[in-house]
Design an enzyme around this catalytic site. Structure first.
Site, PDB file in Angstrom:
ATOM      1  CE  LYS A  53     -14.643   4.947   0.887  1.00 30.33           C
ATOM      2  NZ  LYS A  53     -13.670   5.046   2.127  1.00 30.33           N
ATOM      3  NE  ARG A  80      -4.409   9.794  10.190  1.00 35.36           N
ATOM      4  CZ  ARG A  80      -4.255   8.956  11.033  1.00 35.36           C
ATOM      5  NH1 ARG A  80      -4.867   7.673  11.310  1.00 35.36           N
ATOM      6  NH2 ARG A  80      -2.898   9.054  11.923  1.00 35.36           N
ATOM      7  CB  THR A  95     -10.723   4.110  -1.097  1.00 33.24           C
ATOM      8  OG1 THR A  95     -10.039   4.458   0.101  1.00 33.24           O
ATOM      9  CG2 THR A  95      -9.627   2.854  -1.672  1.00 33.24           C
ATOM     10  CG  HIS A 136      -1.820  -1.158   1.203  1.00 34.12           C
ATOM     11  ND1 HIS A 136      -3.110  -0.873   0.714  1.00 34.12           N
ATOM     12  CD2 HIS A 136      -1.676  -2.427   1.693  1.00 34.12           C
ATOM     13  CE1 HIS A 136      -3.852  -1.983   0.796  1.00 34.12           C
ATOM     14  NE2 HIS A 136      -3.249  -2.887   1.515  1.00 34.12           N
TER      15      HIS A 136
HETATM   16  C1  26Q Z   1       3.188   0.655  10.389  1.00 32.36           C
HETATM   17  C2  26Q Z   1       4.248   0.350  11.371  1.00 32.36           C
HETATM   18  C3  26Q Z   1       3.952   0.788  12.661  1.00 32.36           C
HETATM   19  C4  26Q Z   1       2.940   1.515  13.016  1.00 32.36           C
HETATM   20  C5  26Q Z   1       1.918   1.920  11.785  1.00 32.36           C
HETATM   21  C6  26Q Z   1       2.144   1.501  10.625  1.00 32.36           C
HETATM   22  C7  26Q Z   1       1.204   1.634   9.595  1.00 32.36           C
HETATM   23  C8  26Q Z   1      -0.369   1.446   9.664  1.00 32.36           C
HETATM   24  C9  26Q Z   1      -1.205   1.955   8.842  1.00 32.36           C
HETATM   25  C10 26Q Z   1       1.679   2.005   8.381  1.00 32.36           C
HETATM   26  C11 26Q Z   1       0.606   2.215   7.211  1.00 32.36           C
HETATM   27  C12 26Q Z   1      -0.762   2.382   7.594  1.00 32.36           C
HETATM   28  C13 26Q Z   1      -1.540   2.650   6.521  1.00 32.36           C
HETATM   29  C14 26Q Z   1      -1.647   2.976   5.215  1.00 32.36           C
HETATM   30  C15 26Q Z   1      -2.370   3.286   4.410  1.00 32.36           C
HETATM   31  O1  26Q Z   1      -3.858   3.611   4.751  1.00 32.36           O
HETATM   32  N1  26Q Z   1      -2.311   3.320   2.940  1.00 32.36           N
HETATM   33  C16 26Q Z   1      -3.277   3.643   2.073  1.00 32.36           C
HETATM   34  O2  26Q Z   1      -4.007   2.511   1.601  1.00 32.36           O
HETATM   35  C17 26Q Z   1      -5.166   2.646   0.745  1.00 32.36           C
HETATM   36  C18 26Q Z   1      -5.750   1.421   0.267  1.00 32.36           C
HETATM   37  O3  26Q Z   1      -4.873   0.758  -0.470  1.00 32.36           O
HETATM   38  C19 26Q Z   1      -4.828   3.440  -0.522  1.00 32.36           C
HETATM   39  O4  26Q Z   1      -5.868   3.796  -0.862  1.00 32.36           O
HETATM   40  C20 26Q Z   1      -3.964   4.714   0.076  1.00 32.36           C
HETATM   41  O5  26Q Z   1      -3.373   5.578  -0.994  1.00 32.36           O
HETATM   42  C21 26Q Z   1      -2.833   4.370   0.860  1.00 32.36           C
HETATM   43  O6  26Q Z   1      -2.257   5.619   1.339  1.00 32.36           O
END
Ligand code: 26Q
Length: 817
Positions: A667, A556, A663, A360
């Protein structure tokens, strides 16, 4: 509008009414007179849950040939009641049943807390995929953590973000079933011993120093028309022993309880960061805890059903949602080697034909790596297995040429699962990639960038491994439930079949210039805007005019998403209005919402700037209704459901190459907002579907971004070339929005002048240009509505049902039920 409601038949209403009444009395111990909306919600949910169980038992008659397991540290579900009611076709029945009890369904729905077990896009995607899998009949189970506290609650204190713990479980969760019989022991630490050779093989035994119990809690996921029900299995962490009795009796009361606290801490709280891999030990414990419980559970189910662990790839497909569950690679290997006694080659075959990995992000700061030393201490057996996997992987490549070439060492260093460049760290992306049969990107552009950047060397070794599966959204939540008025209009125009087949939305195109249809489409929007205006007034005290253009950026807060670009454009517009107050400005309301990770200092300062600009602009009588700025607190799934149908303009303005997909963009477009966006992520595919004339594109493309970043002093030169940008930055830097602390925003403006990693300065003028084109387009209502209607009509492909069919056919090779 009847479907999906099979209209409220009298018997069904009476049955449900009595069921709700009984739940209120006997499950909750409440009288109707003393019941609060929260009690009515719990009683209604329990009554609906019974009907879900009935549907569930009907759909669970036989063992499916193959199951999908979706492993995700996040499921950003939101409220469950409207999903359950609508998919069961019980919305009107429930409304009537509650009305007979003197209770308003809408108030009951408002009393449901959001299940906010995720940060943003990745977690919401997992929730949409779960709903789609149940709807199209893919036998699936989601696996995650039952966090006591989901994503923090955001409030504001003088424009600064404040975080408070979220408490969705405070009054229990009527949707879940605790399954104490499904409990697994999860080990941490300790040592690995070898047994004497049996039949020539040495077996390894991991003796953990600590064990934690993972207890299953199942939440049913009802598919469309109640045809299928899948489960979301969330693990709760409990102490191996409630209290360490030996310790307790030995006098160490505090130590006995501390061990329990340490175990339970694992499922206490969701990490609130979505953009930087924080690398704390508790996070790794969470990752291993839920992955190990899930793998043990699904392997046990497989062996119970099929007898032989070797056939796992034929009957199970595991999807890893990002690298957060990447420890599944060595965990599955460990089970197969140490518990089931498979030979290495056989275990590796099973593993690499069962696991699949979705990436992602390509942002370097978000790629997970764990220090080897930490892994060795917490998961010693897994570290051994990772070393072995890596040794074989590197041997294999060293054999195939390349050795002796000048860059052979650099090449091996690049493909190694261990990064040796800044301390020794395990690269979880490489580990997941290597252990998976298929690896997918989440938009076409993102997939191409995976092939050409972060995974280019690994991609060359296996060119068929990386595939594109562009994200999708569930139309049941984001269209039918969030926008019933527009759904009703679609049903009346193209027929009720549109509820089952969104491709029928195409039929709306023929009406895009029909005045009667346009009037109804616009009336639906107007109603949603009035409802949002009421929410804005209630939560911020700001009055906005529903006739103005609602310009929305909700997501975010992150520098690469460039809320700051939007705010600077707002400041420039404010200056322009002040300079020529009597021009025919297009009235706009700029609406922001979103949370910043608590430790993300720059993102929190961007929120503060938005709030300070909002105050100055909203209080300036000369501006009046031409421009209003709003920051809505505590963005959530349920707030998104109110905001998105009310938006006229959707801001999707990330630096090209940085938003993997997006995403929210889908929407908004589905609900008829026009997009202003860069050629990034799925925006490109949205343009391809809705047509370039129905979207506002600006800015550098991904290759242009890279070229520009290589130019010296690009930011300073861009500012120099743009008087409008320079003036807006000067106004912010001079403290015009922060008279109480003039230097407050210097960290933002100085960074733009010196570095500007996300190229705001490069894209500013083009952004301003396209915003003024949007102003002009808004002044031609017929043209605007035709574009909006064409957006709604052409978005069917972005259904997560389509995405799940692609995964099922091309990754999982699983039949739909
Ligand atoms: C990793 C390690 C430690 C703590 C937290 C994390 C962590 C947590 C959540 C790293 C990344 C995330 C979330 C990432 C995310 O939401 N990415 C998004 O994913 C969507 C679905 O594929 C995409 O549409 C977005 O472009 C992308 O930013």
């Amino acid at each position: 509008w009847t479907a999906p409601v099979l209209s409220a038949s009298g018997d069904a209403v009476v049955d449900l009414r009595e069921s709700i009444r009984a739940k209120l009395a006997f499950a909750l111990g409440r009288t109707p007179e003393s019941a609060r909306p929260r009690d009515w919600f719990a009683a209604t949910a329990l009554a609906l849950r019974e009907r879900i169980v009935a549907a569930c038992m009907a759909s669970e008659r036989s063992v499916p040939n193959k199951r999908v397991y979706y492993l995700s540290l996040e499921f950003l579900i939101g409220r469950l009641m409207s999903d359950a009611m609508n998919n069961l076709g019980l919305t009107e029945t429930t409304r009537a049943a509650l009305r007979e009890l003197g209770v308003d369904l809408d108030a009951v729905q408002e009393a449901e807390p959001d299940a906010a077990l995720g940060n943003g896009g990745l977690g919401r995607l997992a929730a949409c995929f779960m709903e789609s899998m149940a709807s199209i009949g893919i036998p699936a189970m989601g696996y995650g953590i039952r966090y006591d506290h989901g994503l923090f609650r955001q409030s504001f204190e003088d424009g600064w973000q404040r975080e408070a713990p979220e408490t969705w479980l405070a009054e229990g969760n009527p949707w879940e079933f605790a399954r104490p019989e499904a409990t697994y022991a999860i080990g941490f630490g300790g040592a690995v011993t070898m047994s004497s050779a049996e039949a020539g093989v040495i077996r390894r035994h991991w003796q953990p120093a600590e064990t934690v119990r993972a207890v299953a809690h199942d939440v049913p996921v009802v598919g469309w028309r109640g045809r299928h029900v899948n489960a979301l299995r969330l693990w709760k962490a409990e102490a191996g022993e409630p209290v360490d009795l030996a310790r307790f009796n030995g006098g160490d009361h505090v130590g006995a309880v501390a061990a329990r606290m340490r175990a339970e801490a694992i499922s206490r709280v969701l990490y609130p960061s979505d953009s930087s891999a924080e690398g704390q030990e508790l996070r790794l414990r969470q990752e291993y805890f839920f992955t190990a419980a899930s793998i043990q559970d699904l392997v046990a189910r497989h062996v119970a059903e099929r007898g032989d662990v070797r056939s796992l790839p034929d009957h199970a497909a595991i999807q890893l949602n990002d690298t957060h569950p990447a420890i599944a690679v060595p965990e599955l290997m460990r089970l197969l080697l140490d518990v089931y006694g498979l030979a290495w080659e056989d275990a590796w075959h099973v593993t690499t034909h069962t696991l699949h990995y979705t990436n992602h992000t390509l942002l370097p700061e978000a790629l997970e790596t764990w220090p080897v030393e930490l892994m060795e201490r917490l998961l010693p057996r897994h570290m051994q297995i990772i070393y072995l996997i890596n040794w074989m992987h590197l041997e294999e490549q060293a054999k195939h040429g390349r050795q002796g070439s000048a860059d052979a060492a650099a090449y091996l260093a690049a493909i190694s699962l261990i990064d040796e460049s800044h301390g020794r760290r395990v690269r979880m992306g490489h580990l997941a990639f290597h252990g998976a049969r298929r690896v997918n990107g989440v938009s076409a552009l993102h997939t191409d960038l995976m092939r050409s950047t972060v995974f280019s060397d690994l991609h060359a070794l296996d060119p068929d491994k990386i595939v594109n599966k562009t994200n999708g959204i569930t139309f049941r939540r984001w269209f039918h439930n969030a926008n019933p008025g527009l759904t009703r209009l679609a049903v009346e125009t193209v027929g009720a079949g549109v509820l089952d087949n969104p491709e029928l939305l195409r039929g709306l195109e023929a009406q895009a210039e029909d005045p009667a249809f346009v009037a109804r489409y616009a009336a639906v929007r107007r109603e949603r805007k009035e409802a949002l205006a009421a929410i804005i007034a209630e939560r911020t005290g700001i009055d906005v005019d529903p006739a103005a253009l609602f310009d929305v950026q909700v997501k975010r807060i992150h520098e690469y998403k460039r809320q700051l670009l939007n705010i600077i454009e707002t400041v420039a517009l404010y200056q322009a209005i002040k300079a020529e107050p009597h021009r025919d400005w297009t009235p706009r309301v700029k609406i922001f919402a979103g949370k910043a990770a608590p430790s993300y200092v720059q993102a929190k300062l961007i929120i503060k700037l938005a709030c300070d600009v909002a105050r100055a602009v909203n209080d300036d009588p000369e501006v009046a209704d031409r421009l209003k700025v709003v920051f809505l607190p505590n963005y959530s799934v349920s707030l998104a459901e109110s905001i998105i149908p009310a938006a006229d303009l959707s801001e999707q303005i990330s630096t090209a190459g940085m938003e993997a997909s997006g995403t929210g963009n889908m929407k908004f477009a589905l609900n008829g907002a026009l997009t202003v966006g860069t050629l990034d992520g799925a925006n490109i595919e949205i343009r391809d579907h809705v047509g370039a004339e129905n979207i506002f594109i600006f800015g550098l493309e991904a290759d242009g971004v890279r070229a520009r970043q290589a130019e010296p002093d690009y930011a300073a030169r861009a500012i120099e070339a743009s008087p409008r940008l320079a003036a807006a930055l000067d106004m912010i830097a001079a403290g015009r929005f922060s008279p109480d602390e003039p230097g407050r925003f210097r960290p933002l403006t100085d960074d733009l002048r010196r570095r500007d990693q996300y190229l705001l300065t490069a894209d500013f003028d083009d952004y301003w240009r396209v915003q003024r084109a949007i102003d002009a387009a808004w002044r031609d209502p017929r043209g605007w509505w035709a574009k909006a209607i064409r957006n709604t009509a052409r978005m069917a492909w972005f259904s997560s049902d389509r995405a799940m069919r692609e995964y099922a056919g091309e990754i999982w090779r699983v039949r739909l039920g």
